[in-house]
Design a protein around this motif. Sequence first.
Motif, PDB file in Angstrom:
ATOM      1  N   UNK A  48      47.312  41.740  37.137  1.00 17.78           N
ATOM      2  CA  UNK A  48      47.342  40.464  35.487  1.00 17.78           C
ATOM      3  C   UNK A  48      47.335  40.908  34.359  1.00 17.78           C
ATOM      4  N   UNK A  49      48.278  40.155  33.609  1.00 19.53           N
ATOM      5  CA  UNK A  49      48.450  40.738  32.435  1.00 19.53           C
ATOM      6  C   UNK A  49      48.276  39.648  31.631  1.00 19.53           C
ATOM      7  N   UNK A  50      46.693  39.971  30.681  1.00 14.99           N
ATOM      8  CA  UNK A  50      45.852  38.657  29.358  1.00 14.99           C
ATOM      9  C   UNK A  50      47.659  37.992  28.816  1.00 14.99           C
ATOM     10  N   UNK A  51      47.521  36.759  28.554  1.00 21.89           N
ATOM     11  CA  UNK A  51      48.403  36.485  27.949  1.00 21.89           C
ATOM     12  C   UNK A  51      49.606  36.559  28.391  1.00 21.89           C
ATOM     13  N   UNK A  52      50.113  37.195  29.475  1.00 21.87           N
ATOM     14  CA  UNK A  52      51.859  37.284  29.617  1.00 21.87           C
ATOM     15  C   UNK A  52      51.212  36.259  30.745  1.00 21.87           C
ATOM     16  N   UNK A  53      50.954  36.557  32.315  1.00 21.87           N
ATOM     17  CA  UNK A  53      50.520  35.754  33.217  1.00 21.87           C
ATOM     18  C   UNK A  53      50.017  34.660  33.414  1.00 21.87           C
ATOM     19  N   UNK A  54      51.298  33.845  34.754  1.00 21.67           N
ATOM     20  CA  UNK A  54      49.922  32.565  35.129  1.00 21.67           C
ATOM     21  C   UNK A  54      48.511  32.351  35.527  1.00 21.67           C
ATOM     22  N   UNK A  55      47.707  31.724  34.541  1.00 22.06           N
ATOM     23  CA  UNK A  55      45.782  31.900  34.773  1.00 22.06           C
ATOM     24  C   UNK A  55      45.712  32.245  36.150  1.00 22.06           C
ATOM     25  N   UNK A  56      46.412  31.053  37.318  1.00 20.96           N
ATOM     26  CA  UNK A  56      45.713  31.119  38.275  1.00 20.96           C
ATOM     27  C   UNK A  56      46.338  32.107  39.585  1.00 20.96           C
ATOM     28  N   UNK A  57      46.620  33.519  38.929  1.00 18.70           N
ATOM     29  CA  UNK A  57      47.291  34.869  38.843  1.00 18.70           C
ATOM     30  C   UNK A  57      46.786  35.433  39.288  1.00 18.70           C
ATOM     31  N   UNK A  58      44.805  35.760  38.013  1.00 19.75           N
ATOM     32  CA  UNK A  58      44.180  36.526  38.082  1.00 19.75           C
ATOM     33  C   UNK A  58      42.968  36.595  39.423  1.00 19.75           C
ATOM     34  N   UNK A  59      43.357  35.526  39.948  1.00 18.88           N
ATOM     35  CA  UNK A  59      42.135  36.407  41.621  1.00 18.88           C
ATOM     36  C   UNK A  59      43.122  37.554  42.295  1.00 18.88           C
ATOM     37  N   UNK A  60      43.894  37.483  42.301  1.00 22.99           N
ATOM     38  CA  UNK A  60      44.296  39.430  43.196  1.00 22.99           C
ATOM     39  C   UNK A  60      43.581  40.756  42.146  1.00 22.99           C
ATOM     40  N   UNK A  61      44.036  40.241  40.784  1.00 22.53           N
ATOM     41  CA  UNK A  61      43.575  41.783  39.982  1.00 22.53           C
ATOM     42  C   UNK A  61      41.709  41.167  40.293  1.00 22.53           C
ATOM     43  N   UNK A  62      41.088  39.798  39.649  1.00 23.61           N
ATOM     44  CA  UNK A  62      39.895  40.038  39.915  1.00 23.61           C
ATOM     45  C   UNK A  62      39.366  40.745  41.956  1.00 23.61           C
ATOM     46  N   UNK A  63      39.526  40.796  42.710  1.00 22.27           N
ATOM     47  CA  UNK A  63      39.300  40.812  44.095  1.00 22.27           C
ATOM     48  C   UNK A  63      40.131  42.462  44.439  1.00 22.27           C
ATOM     49  N   UNK A  64      40.867  42.767  43.978  1.00 26.70           N
ATOM     50  CA  UNK A  64      41.428  43.793  44.044  1.00 26.70           C
ATOM     51  C   UNK A  64      41.117  44.972  43.210  1.00 26.70           C
ATOM     52  N   UNK A  65      40.516  44.964  42.052  1.00 31.65           N
ATOM     53  CA  UNK A  65      40.371  45.934  40.574  1.00 31.65           C
ATOM     54  C   UNK A  65      39.105  45.586  40.734  1.00 31.65           C
ATOM     55  N   UNK A  66      38.656  43.929  39.786  1.00 33.46           N
ATOM     56  CA  UNK A  66      37.707  43.833  38.627  1.00 33.46           C
ATOM     57  C   UNK A  66      36.477  44.250  39.710  1.00 33.46           C
ATOM     58  N   UNK A  67      36.456  43.532  40.987  1.00 33.49           N
ATOM     59  CA  UNK A  67      35.013  43.887  41.753  1.00 33.49           C
ATOM     60  C   UNK A  67      35.017  45.690  42.319  1.00 33.49           C
ATOM     61  N   UNK A  68      36.348  45.692  42.744  1.00 39.03           N
ATOM     62  CA  UNK A  68      35.490  47.230  43.598  1.00 39.03           C
ATOM     63  C   UNK A  68      35.519  48.030  42.424  1.00 39.03           C
ATOM     64  N   UNK A  69      35.486  47.919  41.151  1.00 40.43           N
ATOM     65  CA  UNK A  69      35.476  48.694  40.003  1.00 40.43           C
ATOM     66  C   UNK A  69      33.820  48.365  39.997  1.00 40.43           C
ATOM     67  N   UNK A  70      34.120  47.513  39.149  1.00 43.54           N
ATOM     68  CA  UNK A  70      32.120  47.072  39.128  1.00 43.54           C
ATOM     69  C   UNK A  70      31.431  47.493  39.952  1.00 43.54           C
ATOM     70  N   UNK A  71      31.261  47.554  41.774  1.00 38.82           N
ATOM     71  CA  UNK A  71      30.709  47.580  42.469  1.00 38.82           C
ATOM     72  C   UNK A  71      30.773  49.713  42.401  1.00 38.82           C
TER      73      UNK A  71
END
Length: 114
Positions: A48-71
């Motif tokens: 997900x590239x902020x400012x480029x991709x559609x807002x609804x596309x953020x879900x994949x980033x959150x589920x596959x990258x952000x949450x695992x990295x945070x944990x």
Amino acid sequence: MNFLIAYHSGPGDLAFLFQCRGFNSKTYQHIVIRYSYYSLPEWNNPLYRWGTDKPEMVTRYVDEHMIPQFKELVSTYKPSLIFSDGEWDHPATTWHSAELIAWYYNLVGDEAIL
């Protein structure tokens, strides 16, 4: 891992926090807090590239990258305090904030500063 000695933005802020946790003024002057900064977005992550991709596309980033990295960060270092930002483009539900805070508190326990 970063360390923060008892005073953050002013002695009153953390003094109040420590008093609420049962420490007296002589005790909290020497307390060290483990803390970490975590930015929710990675501005150019291919998921997900902020400012480029559609807002609804953020879900994949959150589920596959952000949450695992945070944990991984929290599981490895168990910080007492986490500073975070980058939430302004999406609501807390998109970031799974409530679930992550509950998970964080259950892992870190009484050391967690919420």
